[in-house]
Design an enzyme around this catalytic site. Structure first.
Site, PDB file in Angstrom:
ATOM      1  CD  GLU A 286      -3.261   0.337   2.100  1.00 23.02           C
ATOM      2  OE1 GLU A 286      -4.099  -0.547   1.882  1.00 23.02           O
ATOM      3  OE2 GLU A 286      -3.211   0.958   3.174  1.00 23.02           O
ATOM      4  CG  HIS A 307       6.700 -29.836   0.389  1.00 24.68           C
ATOM      5  ND1 HIS A 307       7.150 -31.108   0.136  1.00 24.68           N
ATOM      6  CD2 HIS A 307       7.521 -29.327   1.350  1.00 24.68           C
ATOM      7  CE1 HIS A 307       8.180 -31.375   0.927  1.00 24.68           C
ATOM      8  NE2 HIS A 307       8.422 -30.311   1.673  1.00 24.68           N
ATOM      9  CE  LYS A 421     -12.303   1.927   1.219  1.00 27.00           C
ATOM     10  NZ  LYS A 421     -11.657   2.919   2.071  1.00 27.00           N
TER      11      LYS A 421
HETATM   12  O1  PA5 Z   1      -3.351   1.634   5.966  1.00 24.22           O
HETATM   13  C1  PA5 Z   1      -4.443   2.137   5.768  1.00 24.22           C
HETATM   14  O2  PA5 Z   1      -4.626   3.357   5.844  1.00 24.22           O
HETATM   15  C2  PA5 Z   1      -5.653   1.286   5.463  1.00 24.22           C
HETATM   16  O3  PA5 Z   1      -5.304  -0.043   5.351  1.00 24.22           O
HETATM   17  C3  PA5 Z   1      -6.682   1.417   6.577  1.00 24.22           C
HETATM   18  O4  PA5 Z   1      -6.093   1.059   7.784  1.00 24.22           O
HETATM   19  C4  PA5 Z   1      -7.887   0.537   6.311  1.00 24.22           C
HETATM   20  O5  PA5 Z   1      -8.456   0.873   5.077  1.00 24.22           O
HETATM   21  C5  PA5 Z   1      -8.925   0.706   7.397  1.00 24.22           C
HETATM   22  O6  PA5 Z   1      -9.309   2.022   7.520  1.00 24.22           O
HETATM   23  P1  PA5 Z   1     -10.017   2.557   8.800  1.00 24.22           P
HETATM   24  O7  PA5 Z   1      -9.101   2.416   9.937  1.00 24.22           O
HETATM   25  O8  PA5 Z   1     -10.327   3.993   8.494  1.00 24.22           O
HETATM   26  O9  PA5 Z   1     -11.266   1.750   8.992  1.00 24.22           O
END
Ligand code: PA5
Length: 448
Positions: A286, A307, A421
């Site tokens: 990410e 394996h 989303k």
């Molecule tokens: O690293 C990030 O920002 C994302 O993975 C969020 O943690 C994830 O989308 C969850 O978001 P939130 O904490 O707003 O529910």
């Protein structure tokens, strides 16, 4: 000490390292001076050394309330609000007992990280006869997966345990002011913790997001934070390159990427680290996967996956490299017994620790993969405990910041996550998405 060995990344790349050090130092300086892209989200850099004993005590007190009143605690969250806690808890938990609980610690289960009807149904069934509590974690407070699970869990908890007890055993970890999770927490009077504005989800394991579930599970969050703080000192810009494992790791993986190695496989030889790799994958995937760039972070559990994926790694397309997390000392002792008949032919192992066999599997694999053209980075930690895991977490976070800047991306945003989303909300006719709903129907027609 956590050590890192990059001698096996290839001679040519090693020869480029000297001239690359200046770029690494510049990336590290940008990170530490908070001058780079996404600098609003660098609060995690100093955080472990700023956590006070009072703050730890506050988290421990909230954990105590949950531990005293619950046999099961559901941790609801997704992505950065989920993976860090799970990574640490699974690293320490007894591989079998934690699923069924023990007398000392509540069972920890996770929710809010998928939208599977079967998963959620089975979870509600599992909780039916349990005194359970909930830790609801969401920075935005509006993430669909988590909010949906929490809606179910809150209703069930109130029904099963009564409103007053539910208010005692539901804890919220969210933004200070905004989002539905904050509104509900304030309305119901839940104990709540704030996720700092300047710490993004995937860098938040050392905030209450990770610390509260880890403390509820019975692990020492003080030691975890101490380890992270010590690693912060080891990775400061003032530390010489060779002694800074975060800088060395960031440098090595970027040299490999420039040389066409597009996939990094995080390898462990201990299944307890499976979710640590999931956490690491999110951190790097990410943080770096944007602007059409970045190493694809993958992971394997060896020797299990030798394996299944071993063949590909040994002889498939040569675009991969491996980063092995090697743990020096195991927690338990188990000796291979001798057998009078030796039908399985394993008497050559009799008297050896199982871990000695595992270590030879590790060394043998390393040699085989290097021979097969898979560059190798090896990170060694003395033992799987809170202190060393705290160090490793911070090391990877710091290296990720450096690595992102070396790659030329903002390692602290995730604009691409919104695309699915938007489509999902349009498909579900969420109010406010009318325009997108019309557009998406045209797109679906085009698919037919
Ligand atoms: O690293 C990030 O920002 C994302 O993975 C969020 O943690 C994830 O989308 C969850 O978001 P939130 O904490 O707003 O529910």
């Amino acid at each position: 000490m956590i050590t890192i060995d990059i001698n096996q990344i290839g001679k040519e790349r090693l020869s480029k390292l000297e001239s690359y050090k200046a770029s690494v130092a510049a990336a590290l300086a940008t990170l530490e001076s908070r001058n780079g892209a996404g600098n609003d989200f660098t609060g995690w850099l100093d955080l472990p050394c700023e956590i006070t004993p009072d703050f730890i005590a506050e988290i421990d007190a909230a954990a105590k309330t949950l531990r005293e009143n619950c046999s099961v605690v559901v941790v609801a969250g997704i992505g950065g609000s989920y993976l860090g806690a799970r990574a640490v808890i699974e690293a320490f938990a007894n591989s079998f007992q934690w699923l069924i609980g023990d007398k000392k610690n509540p069972t920890i289960v996770f929710a809010g990280h998928n939208i599977s009807e079967d998963y959620l149904f089975e979870l509600t069934e599992f909780l039916k006869d349990k005194n359970f509590g909930v830790i609801n974690i969401s920075k935005s407070g509006t993430t669909t997966e988590t909010a949906l699970a929490f809606r179910l869990l809150k209703a069930q908890c109130e029904k099963q345990r009564g409103i007053d007890m539910a208010r005692k055993v539901i804890v919220a970890i969210t933004d200070a002011k905004k989002g539905a999770a904050r509104t509900t927490a304030d309305k119901e009077g839940y104990k709540s913790f704030i996720i700092p504005d300047n710490v993004g989800g995937r860098y938040s394991v050392l905030t209450p997001v990770g610390l509260l579930p880890i403390a509820v599970a019975g692990y020492d969050i003080k030691k975890l934070v101490e380890g992270a703080c010590d690693m912060r000192l080891r990775t400061l810009g003032s530390v010489p390159f060779e002694q800074n494992p975060a800088a060395v790791y960031a440098a090595a993986r970027n040299l490999l990427y420039k040389g066409g190695k597009k996939i990094e496989i995080l390898v462990n030889f201990c299944p307890k680290l499976h979710f640590f790799a999931e956490w690491w994958k999110q951190l790097y995937g990410e943080s770096e996967g944007k602007d059409g760039k970045a190493i694809y972070p993958a992971s394997v559990d060896f020797s299990t996956d030798l394996h299944s994926m071993g063949q590909w790694i040994q002889q498939g397309e040569r675009t991969i490299f491996e980063t092995v997390i090697s743990v020096d000392n195991v927690q338990h002792s188990l000796i291979v017994p001798s057998d009078a008949e030796n039908v399985d032919g394993l008497n050559f192992l009799a008297g050896k620790h199982v871990d000695q066999v595992n270590k030879m599997a590790e060394l043998g694999t390393r040699l085989a993969h290097i021979d097969g053209g898979v560059p190798n980075i090896r990170i060694t930690l003395p033992q799987l405990n809170e202190y060393w895991l705290g160090q490793l977490i911070y090391m990877f976070e710091k290296a990720c910041g450096i690595s992102g800047y070396l790659l030329g991306v903002n390692p602290f945003d995730q604009p691409g996550v919104e695309a699915y989303k938007k489509n999902m909300f349009a498909l579900l006719d969420k109010p406010g998405y009318e325009k997108e709903s019309a557009l998406i129907k045209d797109k679906i027609k085009a698919l037919e």
